[in-house]
Write a protein that holds these residues in place. Sequence first.
Motif, PDB file in Angstrom:
ATOM      1  N   ILE A 163      52.984  36.004  37.559  1.00  0.00           N
ATOM      2  CA  ILE A 163      52.100  35.499  38.604  1.00  0.00           C
ATOM      3  C   ILE A 163      52.803  35.609  39.949  1.00  0.00           C
ATOM      4  O   ILE A 163      52.219  36.038  40.941  1.00  0.00           O
ATOM      5  N   SER A 164      54.072  35.269  39.976  1.00  0.00           N
ATOM      6  CA  SER A 164      54.853  35.321  41.215  1.00  0.00           C
ATOM      7  C   SER A 164      54.878  36.723  41.808  1.00  0.00           C
ATOM      8  O   SER A 164      54.697  36.906  43.017  1.00  0.00           O
ATOM      9  N   ALA A 165      55.097  37.727  40.973  1.00  0.00           N
ATOM     10  CA  ALA A 165      55.163  39.115  41.450  1.00  0.00           C
ATOM     11  C   ALA A 165      53.813  39.560  42.007  1.00  0.00           C
ATOM     12  O   ALA A 165      53.750  40.207  43.054  1.00  0.00           O
ATOM     13  N   VAL A 166      52.743  39.201  41.319  1.00  0.00           N
ATOM     14  CA  VAL A 166      51.414  39.611  41.758  1.00  0.00           C
ATOM     15  C   VAL A 166      51.025  38.892  43.050  1.00  0.00           C
ATOM     16  O   VAL A 166      50.433  39.492  43.946  1.00  0.00           O
ATOM     17  N   THR A 167      51.385  37.613  43.185  1.00  0.00           N
ATOM     18  CA  THR A 167      51.026  36.888  44.410  1.00  0.00           C
ATOM     19  C   THR A 167      51.725  37.470  45.626  1.00  0.00           C
ATOM     20  O   THR A 167      51.143  37.516  46.706  1.00  0.00           O
ATOM     21  N   LYS A 168      52.940  37.946  45.449  1.00  0.00           N
ATOM     22  CA  LYS A 168      53.649  38.581  46.566  1.00  0.00           C
ATOM     23  C   LYS A 168      52.954  39.870  46.974  1.00  0.00           C
ATOM     24  O   LYS A 168      52.841  40.177  48.158  1.00  0.00           O
ATOM     25  N   GLU A 169      52.493  40.623  45.997  1.00  0.00           N
ATOM     26  CA  GLU A 169      51.813  41.887  46.270  1.00  0.00           C
ATOM     27  C   GLU A 169      50.469  41.660  46.963  1.00  0.00           C
ATOM     28  O   GLU A 169      50.098  42.386  47.883  1.00  0.00           O
ATOM     29  N   LEU A 170      49.745  40.636  46.523  1.00  0.00           N
ATOM     30  CA  LEU A 170      48.408  40.380  47.054  1.00  0.00           C
ATOM     31  C   LEU A 170      48.398  39.395  48.226  1.00  0.00           C
ATOM     32  O   LEU A 170      47.349  39.179  48.829  1.00  0.00           O
ATOM     33  N   ASN A 171      49.540  38.788  48.479  1.00  0.00           N
ATOM     34  CA  ASN A 171      49.676  37.825  49.566  1.00  0.00           C
ATOM     35  C   ASN A 171      48.719  36.637  49.406  1.00  0.00           C
ATOM     36  O   ASN A 171      47.967  36.284  50.310  1.00  0.00           O
ATOM     37  N   ILE A 172      48.748  36.061  48.199  1.00  0.00           N
ATOM     38  CA  ILE A 172      47.975  34.851  47.917  1.00  0.00           C
ATOM     39  C   ILE A 172      48.909  33.837  47.283  1.00  0.00           C
ATOM     40  O   ILE A 172      50.012  34.173  46.859  1.00  0.00           O
ATOM     41  N   GLY A 173      48.482  32.592  47.200  1.00  0.00           N
ATOM     42  CA  GLY A 173      49.310  31.534  46.643  1.00  0.00           C
ATOM     43  C   GLY A 173      49.431  31.584  45.134  1.00  0.00           C
ATOM     44  O   GLY A 173      48.489  31.982  44.443  1.00  0.00           O
ATOM     45  N   GLU A 174      50.599  31.165  44.648  1.00  0.00           N
ATOM     46  CA  GLU A 174      50.829  31.164  43.198  1.00  0.00           C
ATOM     47  C   GLU A 174      49.888  30.216  42.479  1.00  0.00           C
ATOM     48  O   GLU A 174      49.375  30.527  41.411  1.00  0.00           O
ATOM     49  N   GLN A 175      49.650  29.051  43.063  1.00  0.00           N
ATOM     50  CA  GLN A 175      48.770  28.074  42.418  1.00  0.00           C
ATOM     51  C   GLN A 175      47.343  28.619  42.334  1.00  0.00           C
ATOM     52  O   GLN A 175      46.664  28.475  41.323  1.00  0.00           O
ATOM     53  N   THR A 176      46.918  29.301  43.390  1.00  0.00           N
ATOM     54  CA  THR A 176      45.582  29.900  43.409  1.00  0.00           C
ATOM     55  C   THR A 176      45.440  30.928  42.305  1.00  0.00           C
ATOM     56  O   THR A 176      44.502  30.881  41.499  1.00  0.00           O
ATOM     57  N   LEU A 177      46.384  31.869  42.249  1.00  0.00           N
ATOM     58  CA  LEU A 177      46.315  32.908  41.218  1.00  0.00           C
ATOM     59  C   LEU A 177      46.465  32.300  39.825  1.00  0.00           C
ATOM     60  O   LEU A 177      45.796  32.728  38.882  1.00  0.00           O
ATOM     61  N   GLY A 178      47.313  31.304  39.695  1.00  0.00           N
ATOM     62  CA  GLY A 178      47.482  30.648  38.394  1.00  0.00           C
ATOM     63  C   GLY A 178      46.175  30.063  37.881  1.00  0.00           C
ATOM     64  O   GLY A 178      45.853  30.164  36.688  1.00  0.00           O
ATOM     65  N   THR A 179      45.408  29.474  38.794  1.00  0.00           N
ATOM     66  CA  THR A 179      44.093  28.928  38.423  1.00  0.00           C
ATOM     67  C   THR A 179      43.158  30.041  37.983  1.00  0.00           C
ATOM     68  O   THR A 179      42.435  29.912  36.982  1.00  0.00           O
ATOM     69  N   TRP A 180      43.160  31.151  38.721  1.00  0.00           N
ATOM     70  CA  TRP A 180      42.299  32.283  38.374  1.00  0.00           C
ATOM     71  C   TRP A 180      42.679  32.862  37.018  1.00  0.00           C
ATOM     72  O   TRP A 180      41.821  33.217  36.213  1.00  0.00           O
ATOM     73  N   VAL A 181      43.989  32.973  36.754  1.00  0.00           N
ATOM     74  CA  VAL A 181      44.477  33.525  35.489  1.00  0.00           C
ATOM     75  C   VAL A 181      44.050  32.622  34.333  1.00  0.00           C
ATOM     76  O   VAL A 181      43.558  33.098  33.305  1.00  0.00           O
ATOM     77  N   LYS A 182      44.217  31.324  34.511  1.00  0.00           N
ATOM     78  CA  LYS A 182      43.839  30.376  33.461  1.00  0.00           C
ATOM     79  C   LYS A 182      42.346  30.489  33.151  1.00  0.00           C
ATOM     80  O   LYS A 182      41.942  30.548  31.986  1.00  0.00           O
ATOM     81  N   LYS A 183      41.517  30.567  34.189  1.00  0.00           N
ATOM     82  CA  LYS A 183      40.071  30.688  34.001  1.00  0.00           C
ATOM     83  C   LYS A 183      39.721  32.006  33.311  1.00  0.00           C
ATOM     84  O   LYS A 183      38.915  32.038  32.385  1.00  0.00           O
ATOM     85  N   GLU A 184      40.341  33.100  33.744  1.00  0.00           N
ATOM     86  CA  GLU A 184      40.037  34.416  33.166  1.00  0.00           C
ATOM     87  C   GLU A 184      40.499  34.497  31.715  1.00  0.00           C
ATOM     88  O   GLU A 184      39.803  35.077  30.874  1.00  0.00           O
ATOM     89  N   ARG A 185      41.651  33.916  31.418  1.00  0.00           N
ATOM     90  CA  ARG A 185      42.117  33.896  30.022  1.00  0.00           C
ATOM     91  C   ARG A 185      41.123  33.141  29.148  1.00  0.00           C
ATOM     92  O   ARG A 185      40.824  33.553  28.028  1.00  0.00           O
ATOM     93  N   SER A 186      40.617  32.049  29.664  1.00  0.00           N
ATOM     94  CA  SER A 186      39.646  31.257  28.929  1.00  0.00           C
ATOM     95  C   SER A 186      38.366  32.065  28.700  1.00  0.00           C
ATOM     96  O   SER A 186      37.822  32.074  27.594  1.00  0.00           O
ATOM     97  N   CYS A 187      37.898  32.765  29.749  1.00  0.00           N
ATOM     98  CA  CYS A 187      36.690  33.596  29.619  1.00  0.00           C
ATOM     99  C   CYS A 187      36.883  34.721  28.597  1.00  0.00           C
ATOM    100  O   CYS A 187      35.951  35.101  27.905  1.00  0.00           O
ATOM    101  N   ARG A 188      38.088  35.242  28.523  1.00  0.00           N
ATOM    102  CA  ARG A 188      38.386  36.341  27.596  1.00  0.00           C
ATOM    103  C   ARG A 188      38.777  35.849  26.207  1.00  0.00           C
ATOM    104  O   ARG A 188      39.059  36.648  25.318  1.00  0.00           O
ATOM    105  N   GLY A 189      38.841  34.537  26.026  1.00  0.00           N
ATOM    106  CA  GLY A 189      39.251  33.989  24.739  1.00  0.00           C
ATOM    107  C   GLY A 189      40.740  34.090  24.505  1.00  0.00           C
ATOM    108  O   GLY A 189      41.205  34.143  23.371  1.00  0.00           O
ATOM    109  N   LEU A 190      41.511  34.113  25.574  1.00  0.00           N
ATOM    110  CA  LEU A 190      42.970  34.219  25.495  1.00  0.00           C
ATOM    111  C   LEU A 190      43.610  32.948  26.044  1.00  0.00           C
ATOM    112  O   LEU A 190      44.527  32.997  26.842  1.00  0.00           O
ATOM    113  N   ASP A 191      43.107  31.805  25.610  1.00  0.00           N
ATOM    114  CA  ASP A 191      43.517  30.541  26.212  1.00  0.00           C
ATOM    115  C   ASP A 191      45.020  30.305  26.225  1.00  0.00           C
ATOM    116  O   ASP A 191      45.555  29.781  27.178  1.00  0.00           O
TER     117      ASP A 191
END
Length: 108
Positions: free
Chosen positions: A30-58
């Motif tokens: 998450i840290s590496a991707v946030t640096k590349e996209l210039n967004i916050g780690e907490q923000t991306l972490g929330t998105w990742v958690k939601k997407e994993r849940s949607c994909r059944g990868l909780d």
Amino acid sequence: MSNMKKQRWSFTEEYRKEAAGLVIGTARSISAVTKELNIGEQTLGTWVKKERSCRGLDGEPTGALDESEREELKRLDKEVFELREDHRFLGKAAYFFASKQYRSNGSN
């Protein structure tokens, strides 16, 4: 002290899914991707958690990569490197041609 409010960015659902996919679908942190996209780690972490849940990868991915996954990761890393190099080159070329055109329009 300044009375300026911190600007809040708004991202489309598609962008959030793609950003989360960069973490989920690759071995990047998450840290590496946030640096590349210039967004916050907490923000991306929330998105990742939601997407994993949607994909059944909780849960977090478990187990080591198999050989085909390692090869695919190696290929993708090489492709990303080459695309970044191309992007750098094209940026320099665009700057060169833009400055050349500026000079030919009578500034020199």
